[in-house]
Design a protein around this motif. Structure first.
Motif, PDB file in Angstrom:
ATOM      1  N   PRO A   1       0.841  -1.198   0.000  1.00 45.27           N
ATOM      2  CA  PRO A   1       0.000   0.000   0.000  1.00 45.27           C
ATOM      3  C   PRO A   1       0.877   1.249   0.000  1.00 45.27           C
ATOM      4  O   PRO A   1       1.899   1.295   0.667  1.00 45.27           O
ATOM      5  N   THR A   2       0.471   2.254  -0.775  1.00 46.43           N
ATOM      6  CA  THR A   2       1.246   3.498  -0.815  1.00 46.43           C
ATOM      7  C   THR A   2       0.802   4.480   0.251  1.00 46.43           C
ATOM      8  O   THR A   2       1.508   5.434   0.528  1.00 46.43           O
ATOM      9  N   HIS A   3      -0.374   4.264   0.824  1.00 48.15           N
ATOM     10  CA  HIS A   3      -0.884   5.137   1.877  1.00 48.15           C
ATOM     11  C   HIS A   3      -1.538   4.297   2.966  1.00 48.15           C
ATOM     12  O   HIS A   3      -2.077   3.230   2.698  1.00 48.15           O
ATOM     13  N   ASP A   4      -1.507   4.800   4.149  1.00 47.60           N
ATOM     14  CA  ASP A   4      -2.204   4.186   5.275  1.00 47.60           C
ATOM     15  C   ASP A   4      -3.617   4.762   5.288  1.00 47.60           C
ATOM     16  O   ASP A   4      -3.817   5.922   5.641  1.00 47.60           O
ATOM     17  N   SER A   5      -4.597   3.970   4.851  1.00 51.94           N
ATOM     18  CA  SER A   5      -5.971   4.462   4.774  1.00 51.94           C
ATOM     19  C   SER A   5      -6.874   3.621   5.668  1.00 51.94           C
ATOM     20  O   SER A   5      -6.555   2.486   6.015  1.00 51.94           O
ATOM     21  N   GLU A   6      -8.006   4.189   6.006  1.00 55.86           N
ATOM     22  CA  GLU A   6      -8.997   3.482   6.825  1.00 55.86           C
ATOM     23  C   GLU A   6      -9.465   2.207   6.120  1.00 55.86           C
ATOM     24  O   GLU A   6      -9.618   1.163   6.743  1.00 55.86           O
ATOM     25  N   VAL A   7      -9.678   2.291   4.819  1.00 57.67           N
ATOM     26  CA  VAL A   7     -10.121   1.122   4.045  1.00 57.67           C
ATOM     27  C   VAL A   7      -9.090   0.000   4.148  1.00 57.67           C
ATOM     28  O   VAL A   7      -9.439  -1.153   4.394  1.00 57.67           O
ATOM     29  N   MET A   8      -7.810   0.336   3.968  1.00 58.06           N
ATOM     30  CA  MET A   8      -6.761  -0.686   4.054  1.00 58.06           C
ATOM     31  C   MET A   8      -6.697  -1.282   5.444  1.00 58.06           C
ATOM     32  O   MET A   8      -6.566  -2.497   5.609  1.00 58.06           O
ATOM     33  N   ARG A   9      -6.786  -0.436   6.464  1.00 57.23           N
ATOM     34  CA  ARG A   9      -6.722  -0.942   7.840  1.00 57.23           C
ATOM     35  C   ARG A   9      -7.866  -1.902   8.144  1.00 57.23           C
ATOM     36  O   ARG A   9      -7.646  -2.973   8.705  1.00 57.23           O
ATOM     37  N   GLU A  10      -9.082  -1.500   7.795  1.00 52.96           N
ATOM     38  CA  GLU A  10     -10.247  -2.360   8.054  1.00 52.96           C
ATOM     39  C   GLU A  10     -10.141  -3.665   7.293  1.00 52.96           C
ATOM     40  O   GLU A  10     -10.390  -4.735   7.831  1.00 52.96           O
ATOM     41  N   TRP A  11      -9.763  -3.577   6.015  1.00 51.94           N
ATOM     42  CA  TRP A  11      -9.630  -4.791   5.207  1.00 51.94           C
ATOM     43  C   TRP A  11      -8.568  -5.715   5.797  1.00 51.94           C
ATOM     44  O   TRP A  11      -8.774  -6.917   5.904  1.00 51.94           O
ATOM     45  N   TYR A  12      -7.444  -5.134   6.178  1.00 44.10           N
ATOM     46  CA  TYR A  12      -6.357  -5.917   6.749  1.00 44.10           C
ATOM     47  C   TYR A  12      -6.822  -6.665   7.997  1.00 44.10           C
ATOM     48  O   TYR A  12      -6.588  -7.871   8.141  1.00 44.10           O
ATOM     49  N   GLN A  13      -7.505  -5.977   8.898  1.00 46.16           N
ATOM     50  CA  GLN A  13      -7.964  -6.593  10.143  1.00 46.16           C
ATOM     51  C   GLN A  13      -9.030  -7.649   9.893  1.00 46.16           C
ATOM     52  O   GLN A  13      -8.979  -8.747  10.452  1.00 46.16           O
ATOM     53  N   GLU A  14      -9.997  -7.333   9.044  1.00 45.84           N
ATOM     54  CA  GLU A  14     -11.137  -8.229   8.838  1.00 45.84           C
ATOM     55  C   GLU A  14     -10.793  -9.464   8.022  1.00 45.84           C
ATOM     56  O   GLU A  14     -11.488 -10.474   8.123  1.00 45.84           O
ATOM     57  N   THR A  15      -9.754  -9.411   7.216  1.00 44.25           N
ATOM     58  CA  THR A  15      -9.434 -10.544   6.333  1.00 44.25           C
ATOM     59  C   THR A  15      -8.068 -11.154   6.629  1.00 44.25           C
ATOM     60  O   THR A  15      -7.559 -11.932   5.824  1.00 44.25           O
ATOM     61  N   HIS A  16      -7.488 -10.803   7.772  1.00 45.75           N
ATOM     62  CA  HIS A  16      -6.122 -11.245   8.068  1.00 45.75           C
ATOM     63  C   HIS A  16      -5.963 -12.762   7.985  1.00 45.75           C
ATOM     64  O   HIS A  16      -4.986 -13.267   7.412  1.00 45.75           O
ATOM     65  N   GLU A  17      -6.902 -13.509   8.514  1.00 43.23           N
ATOM     66  CA  GLU A  17      -6.791 -14.973   8.492  1.00 43.23           C
ATOM     67  C   GLU A  17      -6.827 -15.498   7.056  1.00 43.23           C
ATOM     68  O   GLU A  17      -6.043 -16.374   6.681  1.00 43.23           O
ATOM     69  N   LYS A  18      -7.705 -14.950   6.246  1.00 42.45           N
ATOM     70  CA  LYS A  18      -7.782 -15.370   4.845  1.00 42.45           C
ATOM     71  C   LYS A  18      -6.500 -14.993   4.098  1.00 42.45           C
ATOM     72  O   LYS A  18      -6.018 -15.746   3.258  1.00 42.45           O
ATOM     73  N   GLN A  19      -5.939 -13.833   4.424  1.00 44.54           N
ATOM     74  CA  GLN A  19      -4.662 -13.429   3.812  1.00 44.54           C
ATOM     75  C   GLN A  19      -3.591 -14.474   4.118  1.00 44.54           C
ATOM     76  O   GLN A  19      -2.825 -14.866   3.229  1.00 44.54           O
ATOM     77  N   GLN A  20      -3.533 -14.916   5.358  1.00 51.09           N
ATOM     78  CA  GLN A  20      -2.539 -15.913   5.749  1.00 51.09           C
ATOM     79  C   GLN A  20      -2.772 -17.226   5.005  1.00 51.09           C
ATOM     80  O   GLN A  20      -1.826 -17.841   4.522  1.00 51.09           O
ATOM     81  N   ASP A  21      -4.030 -17.651   4.908  1.00 49.22           N
ATOM     82  CA  ASP A  21      -4.357 -18.895   4.202  1.00 49.22           C
ATOM     83  C   ASP A  21      -3.930 -18.834   2.738  1.00 49.22           C
ATOM     84  O   ASP A  21      -3.506 -19.834   2.166  1.00 49.22           O
ATOM     85  N   LEU A  22      -4.050 -17.658   2.136  1.00 46.59           N
ATOM     86  CA  LEU A  22      -3.731 -17.482   0.722  1.00 46.59           C
ATOM     87  C   LEU A  22      -2.283 -17.050   0.483  1.00 46.59           C
ATOM     88  O   LEU A  22      -1.897 -16.793  -0.652  1.00 46.59           O
ATOM     89  N   ASN A  23      -1.492 -16.953   1.553  1.00 49.32           N
ATOM     90  CA  ASN A  23      -0.082 -16.578   1.471  1.00 49.32           C
ATOM     91  C   ASN A  23       0.083 -15.157   0.919  1.00 49.32           C
ATOM     92  O   ASN A  23       0.913 -14.901   0.049  1.00 49.32           O
ATOM     93  N   ILE A  24      -0.756 -14.242   1.441  1.00 49.39           N
ATOM     94  CA  ILE A  24      -0.686 -12.825   1.078  1.00 49.39           C
ATOM     95  C   ILE A  24      -0.138 -12.064   2.274  1.00 49.39           C
ATOM     96  O   ILE A  24      -0.623 -12.220   3.385  1.00 49.39           O
ATOM     97  N   MET A  25       0.866 -11.231   2.012  1.00 46.81           N
ATOM     98  CA  MET A  25       1.486 -10.456   3.069  1.00 46.81           C
ATOM     99  C   MET A  25       1.385  -8.977   2.721  1.00 46.81           C
ATOM    100  O   MET A  25       1.585  -8.586   1.574  1.00 46.81           O
TER     101      MET A  25
END
Length: 134
Positions: A88-112
């Motif tokens: 991400p090029t900016h720290d935005s509310e959308v990115m923060r919420e998405w990161y928190q709400e989908t963190h487990e799925k990100q890990q399952d899909l090997n997304i960092m």
């Protein structure tokens, strides 16, 4: 009236045309990660080790939550679980919420999501990348 290729109007399609996947090292998600231009089909077809997500305009819905969700859905359909890094090029509310709400799925899909104090270097240009802090 001339109807040559330069004069004809065609319906604008947001879908990626059918075909085999394209593998790239680094992809800058077009148009400030706006969902009018990028969907699940984009991420099914345009496969990259790194995706740069720009946009810091919540009024224009950039970056779009739909685009971030499309990354998860598209990556889930890849035939390999290669690591993907989101920059991400900016720290935005959308990115923060998405990161928190989908963190487990990100890990399952090997997304960092890229860590703080990182610098992206492209040819003769370098710029800082941000981390989404919890």
């Amino acid at each position: 009236i001339s109807k040559g290729p330069g004069n004809s109007k065609s319906a604008k399609s947001t879908a990626v045309p059918p075909g085999p996947p394209v593998y790239l090292d680094l992809v800058y998600i077009p148009n400030h990660s706006n969902s009018k231009n990028v969907d699940v089909e984009f991420f099914k077809r345009v496969r990259s080790s790194y995706y740069v997500v720009s946009g810091n305009d919540s009024a224009a819905e950039e970056p779009s939550r739909a685009v971030l969700d499309s990354l998860l859905e598209g990556k889930a359909q890849w035939d390999s679980n290669m690591q993907v890094t989101l920059i991400p090029t900016h720290d935005s509310e959308v990115m923060r919420e998405w990161y928190q709400e989908t963190h487990e799925k990100q890990q399952d899909l090997n997304i960092m999501v890229l860590a703080s104090s990182s610098t992206v270097v492209m040819q003769d240009e370098s710029f800082p990348a941000c981390k989404i802090e919890l």
